[in-house]
Design a protein around this motif. Structure first.
Motif, short mmCIF file in Angstrom:
data_model
loop_
_atom_site.label_atom_id
_atom_site.label_comp_id
_atom_site.label_asym_id
_atom_site.label_seq_id
_atom_site.Cartn_x
_atom_site.Cartn_y
_atom_site.Cartn_z
N GLY A 118 -2.24 -0.92 -8.38
CA GLY A 118 -2.58 -2.07 -7.54
C GLY A 118 -1.32 -2.62 -6.90
O GLY A 118 -0.22 -2.11 -7.12
N THR A 142 0.85 -1.18 0.00
CA THR A 142 0.00 0.00 0.00
C THR A 142 0.89 1.24 0.00
O THR A 142 1.96 1.22 0.63
CB THR A 142 -0.92 0.05 1.25
OG1 THR A 142 -1.50 1.36 1.35
CG2 THR A 142 -0.17 -0.26 2.52
N PRO A 143 0.44 2.33 -0.66
CA PRO A 143 1.23 3.55 -0.60
C PRO A 143 1.38 4.07 0.83
O PRO A 143 2.26 4.85 1.14
CB PRO A 143 0.43 4.55 -1.45
CG PRO A 143 -0.53 3.76 -2.23
CD PRO A 143 -0.77 2.50 -1.46
N TYR A 190 5.26 6.79 -4.85
CA TYR A 190 4.56 7.07 -6.12
C TYR A 190 3.33 6.15 -6.09
O TYR A 190 3.25 5.22 -5.26
CB TYR A 190 5.44 6.73 -7.33
CG TYR A 190 6.27 5.52 -7.12
CD1 TYR A 190 7.61 5.62 -6.70
CD2 TYR A 190 5.74 4.24 -7.26
CE1 TYR A 190 8.37 4.50 -6.46
CE2 TYR A 190 6.49 3.11 -7.01
CZ TYR A 190 7.81 3.25 -6.61
OH TYR A 190 8.57 2.14 -6.36
N VAL A 191 2.37 6.38 -6.95
CA VAL A 191 1.12 5.63 -6.87
C VAL A 191 1.00 4.64 -8.04
O VAL A 191 1.16 5.02 -9.19
CB VAL A 191 -0.09 6.59 -6.87
CG1 VAL A 191 -1.40 5.79 -6.77
CG2 VAL A 191 0.01 7.57 -5.72
N ALA A 235 4.22 -4.22 -6.89
CA ALA A 235 4.96 -4.13 -5.62
C ALA A 235 5.29 -5.53 -5.10
O ALA A 235 6.43 -5.80 -4.67
CB ALA A 235 4.15 -3.35 -4.60
N ARG A 249 -6.56 -3.76 -5.31
CA ARG A 249 -6.77 -2.98 -6.53
C ARG A 249 -7.78 -1.89 -6.19
O ARG A 249 -8.10 -1.70 -5.02
CB ARG A 249 -7.30 -3.88 -7.67
CG ARG A 249 -6.20 -4.67 -8.38
CD ARG A 249 -5.59 -3.86 -9.49
NE ARG A 249 -4.22 -4.27 -9.79
CZ ARG A 249 -3.54 -3.78 -10.85
NH1 ARG A 249 -4.12 -2.91 -11.66
NH2 ARG A 249 -2.27 -4.15 -11.04
N TYR A 250 -8.25 -1.18 -7.20
CA TYR A 250 -9.24 -0.11 -7.02
C TYR A 250 -8.69 0.93 -6.02
O TYR A 250 -7.53 1.34 -6.13
CB TYR A 250 -10.58 -0.70 -6.52
CG TYR A 250 -11.10 -1.81 -7.38
CD1 TYR A 250 -10.91 -3.15 -7.03
CD2 TYR A 250 -11.75 -1.54 -8.59
CE1 TYR A 250 -11.38 -4.17 -7.83
CE2 TYR A 250 -12.23 -2.56 -9.40
CZ TYR A 250 -12.03 -3.87 -9.02
OH TYR A 250 -12.47 -4.91 -9.82
N MET A 290 8.90 -7.24 -4.29
CA MET A 290 9.22 -7.75 -2.95
C MET A 290 9.62 -9.22 -3.02
O MET A 290 10.58 -9.64 -2.35
CB MET A 290 8.01 -7.58 -2.04
CG MET A 290 7.67 -6.11 -1.75
SD MET A 290 6.16 -5.94 -0.79
CE MET A 290 5.84 -4.19 -1.03
N GLY A 325 7.39 2.46 -2.81
CA GLY A 325 8.05 3.76 -2.98
C GLY A 325 7.03 4.88 -3.01
O GLY A 325 5.82 4.64 -3.05
N GLY A 327 -8.28 0.23 -2.87
CA GLY A 327 -7.68 -0.52 -1.78
C GLY A 327 -8.66 -1.54 -1.21
O GLY A 327 -9.78 -1.71 -1.69
C1 LIG Z 1 -4.53 4.40 -7.12
N1 LIG Z 1 -5.42 3.95 -6.06
C2 LIG Z 1 -5.95 5.07 -5.25
C3 LIG Z 1 -4.94 5.64 -4.28
C4 LIG Z 1 -4.37 4.53 -3.40
C5 LIG Z 1 -3.83 3.40 -4.28
C6 LIG Z 1 -4.85 2.88 -5.22
C7 LIG Z 1 -4.27 1.79 -6.11
N2 LIG Z 1 -3.92 0.64 -5.29
C8 LIG Z 1 -4.82 -0.29 -4.89
C9 LIG Z 1 -4.15 -1.24 -4.13
C10 LIG Z 1 -2.78 -0.87 -4.10
C11 LIG Z 1 -1.64 -1.42 -3.49
C12 LIG Z 1 -0.43 -0.77 -3.61
C13 LIG Z 1 -0.35 0.43 -4.32
C14 LIG Z 1 0.93 1.20 -4.37
N3 LIG Z 1 1.02 2.38 -5.01
N4 LIG Z 1 2.26 2.87 -4.83
C15 LIG Z 1 2.98 2.03 -4.07
N5 LIG Z 1 4.30 2.24 -3.68
C16 LIG Z 1 2.17 0.95 -3.77
C17 LIG Z 1 2.64 -0.14 -3.00
N6 LIG Z 1 3.13 -1.00 -2.39
C18 LIG Z 1 -1.47 0.97 -4.96
C19 LIG Z 1 -2.69 0.32 -4.83
#
Ligand SMILES: CN1CCCC[C@@H]1Cn1ccc2ccc(-c3n[nH]c(N)c3C#N)cc21
Length: 238
Positions: A143, A87-88, A139-140, A147, A113-114, A151, A137, A116
């Motif tokens: 899903g 997760t971010p 950045y977004v 990541a 996804r989506y 890992m 890291g 979260g």
């Molecule tokens: C875009 N959308 C709305 C904003 C919040 C995130 C969401 C997308 N999303 C859904 C599940 C999910 C898991 C990891 C990540 C993720 N983004 N950046 C990272 N370093 C990540 C890790 N590790 C993004 C994810």
């Protein structure tokens, strides 16, 4: 080591059958199993998401399929497995964290996804197993799959026996806290560019000294905050 991955895109991880991790799977060093979250739904459309309580854009992953999927992996009681949720909003994924994951017997990765995964999934499983929220890291992504792939590769290669020559793991970027030195191979001259003469000297001591100097110089230029004596708030000079 056993690795379970829950995702709506299980084929995303087919690539893990290749290269080092593929060999580790064949030899049984690492047992990787993917689980399609949609297999744990019961409606005609195999629904895994719904609108967010409190309003807002996007969709949130429903807790029920996650509960059934994770219970199918760790059972419905306490578990020694580590649940990793990319997760971010997680702790930064670093080489130290990779080493910690590599020491685990059983890793379970939950790829959201989506917008979260419903927070209650993390809260529920935190009551019966260790849970780590980890970010690849600042950045977004769309899903968790990318990541989790990173890992698994970073941790998997640290599992004893996966990499043929364990010595090669020692002089890598971040393993000793510094960036790695530049590498060269034949020919000695390429497009007018020569290999540093010390590397052709056959003097192992001088080579080692030069490589260490290169590590420190490169780290100071690109990632000075990694230097052991770096003051708070140090910025790259590159
Ligand atoms: C875009 N959308 C709305 C904003 C919040 C995130 C969401 C997308 N999303 C859904 C599940 C999910 C898991 C990891 C990540 C993720 N983004 N950046 C990272 N370093 C990540 C890790 N590790 C993004 C994810």
């Amino acid at each position: 080591m056993r690795i379970d991955i829950v995702t709506i895109f299980p084929s995303f991880f087919d690539v893990l059958d290749l290269s080092l991790l593929g060999k580790a799977r064949q030899t049984g060093l690492i047992d990787v199993r993917t689980h399609d979250l949609r297999e744990f739904t019961h409606d005609r459309h195999r629904t895994v998401d719904d609108t967010p309580y409190g309003g807002g854009a996007g969709m949130v992953m429903k807790p029920e399929p996650w509960g059934e999927a994770l219970d199918s992996i760790v059972g419905d009681a306490a578990s020694d497995a580590l649940l990793v949720v990319p997760t971010p909003a997680g702790e930064p994924f670093t080489q130290r964290v990779a080493r910690e994951l590599a020491a685990e017997e059983h890793l379970v990765f939950a790829c959201g996804r989506y917008e979260g995964i419903d927070q209650r999934v993390v809260d529920h499983y935190a009551g019966r197993m260790r849970v780590r929220l980890i970010s690849l890291g600042d950045y977004v992504l769309n899903g968790g799959e990318v990541a989790v792939m990173a890992m698994i590769e970073a941790a998997g290669r640290l599992v004893p026996g996966v990499v043929g020559n364990p010595e090669s793991l020692v002089e890598e970027s971040h393993e000793d806290g510094l960036l790695e030195y530049p590498s060269y191979t034949k020919p000695a001259v390429w497009r007018g560019l020569e290999v540093p003469p010390v590397l052709l000297s056959g003097h192992h001591g001088r080579v080692a000294e030069w490589r260490r100097e290169q590590q420190v110089e490169r780290t100071r230029r690109v990632r000075p905050e990694l230097l052991p004596d770096a003051p708070e708030g140090t910025e790259p000079t590159a």
